[in-house]
Scaffold this active site. Structure first.
Site, short mmCIF file in Angstrom:
data_model
loop_
_atom_site.label_atom_id
_atom_site.label_comp_id
_atom_site.label_asym_id
_atom_site.label_seq_id
_atom_site.Cartn_x
_atom_site.Cartn_y
_atom_site.Cartn_z
N TYR A 297 0.85 -1.20 0.00
CA TYR A 297 0.00 0.00 0.00
C TYR A 297 0.88 1.24 0.00
O TYR A 297 1.70 1.45 0.90
CB TYR A 297 -0.89 -0.03 1.23
N TYR A 341 -5.91 5.32 -7.08
CA TYR A 341 -6.09 5.25 -5.63
C TYR A 341 -7.50 4.75 -5.36
O TYR A 341 -8.46 5.52 -5.34
CB TYR A 341 -5.88 6.63 -5.02
#
Length: 388
Positions: A297, A341
């Site tokens: 991430y 995102y």
């Protein structure tokens, strides 16, 4: 930690379908429609229909409730529905929830989804605009009055300490941005398709909050992503090879807050990631040397370095060199810095593609993939493997 042994979830469930909308800066449609499009695409990929679904999992901070998505997709009865807290930290936990439901036979086919207009609508990067009083929000009262109003400012505090602790410069973060953008440049689904960057580009990008530059920060994206989770046995009869959930875990560290855990003994690490790492390695029966691809991430580049260290891929303060030397393929879809995102859900999809052997930037022979969720908050992670 209450669970000391290997948990029995390993190998009980698999991701059998993935689907997404296009990733854009202005979708021109509602978040509900984005969710429905992504869910239907994932079901098509799995060779299933809405009528096969009996479970749904999403995040909090999502405007499309499970029952509304079920109705809009034409699903029937639901026997399981759930949503996981803490923003991007919830990404891999959605698959954990789905796998638990499948393993316990509470549901047979569970769809995990995330959809938002995070560029054209509510922009999480804008930080705190208005907040109802809550015990959770009280922690922010120690940071907001001093100007720490945005996620970038909260991460900058930790990033600065990391650089100081290990005698590094902000160039250390640039290696992550360069790797992500190189993979994004060859991924047609990525926003930054065809646009790689160099370390010089990173160093020339404007400051956001020192030591973070613009190219250290992820994008804001409109779009949706969905995943279909079912038993390994059922997945074997579906069109694509199963991406088996070899391990799934959540983690919150001692003294955990949401992005502002500044009062821990050590500010230069991510204890919540350490909790997840220990559980994943134990459950999967694997270690850092067994992983073929890492999908980490990357809302902010410093936290990618810290994750590598917490998972044991390298020593403390050594992750920048680890990335620069490309010892492990990282974020082969371009990550949230380069592709989109979607709070990490697109990263899980990339992990599935790598196991299937269908990724745009396919790593030859990849069969063991580590996927992580948002850090700085209570977080989660997965180890996905091939079926065999």
């Amino acid at each position: 930690m209450s669970a000391r042994g290997r948990d029995p979830l390993s190998g009980r469930a698999a991701v059998a379908g993935i689907g997404a909308t296009e990733f854009s800066k202005d979708s021109g449609r509602s978040e509900l429609r984005l969710a429905v499009e992504a869910v239907r695409a994932a079901l098509d990929d799995a060779g299933l229909t809405p009528g096969d679904v009996d479970g749904l999992v999403t995040f909090t901070m999502d405007t499309s409730p499970e029952i509304t998505v079920a109705q809009a997709c034409g699903m029937g009865d639901l026997s399981f529905f759930s949503r996981v807290h803490y923003g991007g930290g919830a990404a891999c936990a959605t698959v954990l929830q789905a796998a638990l439901a499948v393993a316990a036979r509470v549901a047979e086919v569970v769809v995990c989804y995330r959809a938002f207009n995070e560029r054209s609508g509510r922009r999480f990067g804008a930080g705190v605009q208005h907040r109802e009083p809550s015990a959770e929000g009280a922690a922010l009262g120690w940071a907001l009055p001093f100007g720490l109003l945005t996620p970038a400012s909260w991460v900058a505090m930790v990033a600065q300490r990391y650089l100081h602790r290990y005698g590094l410069t902000p160039e250390a973060f640039g290696h992550v941005a360069v790797v992500d953008r190189r993979y994004a440049a060859t991924n047609p689904a990525a926003h930054f398709y065809g646009r790689p960057i160099t370390l010089a580009d990173h160093a020339a990008s404007r400051w956001i909050v020192e030591p973070l530059r613009l190219l250290d920060c992820c994008q804001e994206t409109d779009g949706g992503q969905a995943l279909v989770v079912t038993s390994v046995e059922r997945a074997r009869d579906l069109p694509h090879p199963p991406a088996v959930v070899a391990a799934a875990a959540q983690g919150a560290g001692r003294g955990q807050e949401q992005m502002t855990s500044f009062y821990r003994d050590d500010l230069a690490g991510l204890p919540e990631t350490g909790v997840v790492a220990r559980r994943l390695w134990r459950t999967a029966g694997l270690g850092p040397g067994d992983i073929d691809v890492g999908i980490l991430y990357d809302h902010f580049t410093p936290f990618v370095l810290m994750q590598l260290e917490e998972f044991g891929f390298c020593g403390r303060g050594e992750a920048a060199d680890f990335v620069a030397e490309e010892r492990l393929p990282l974020n082969t879809h371009g990550g949230q810095l380069g592709e989109a995102y979607l709070h990490g859900m697109n990263g899980i999809a990339e992990g599935v593609r790598q196991v299937r052997g269908t990724a745009v930037n396919q790593v030859p022979g990849a069969s063991r993939v580590l996927v992580t969720a948002g850090t700085g908050v209570p977080t989660s992670g997965l180890v996905l493997t091939g079926d065999g």
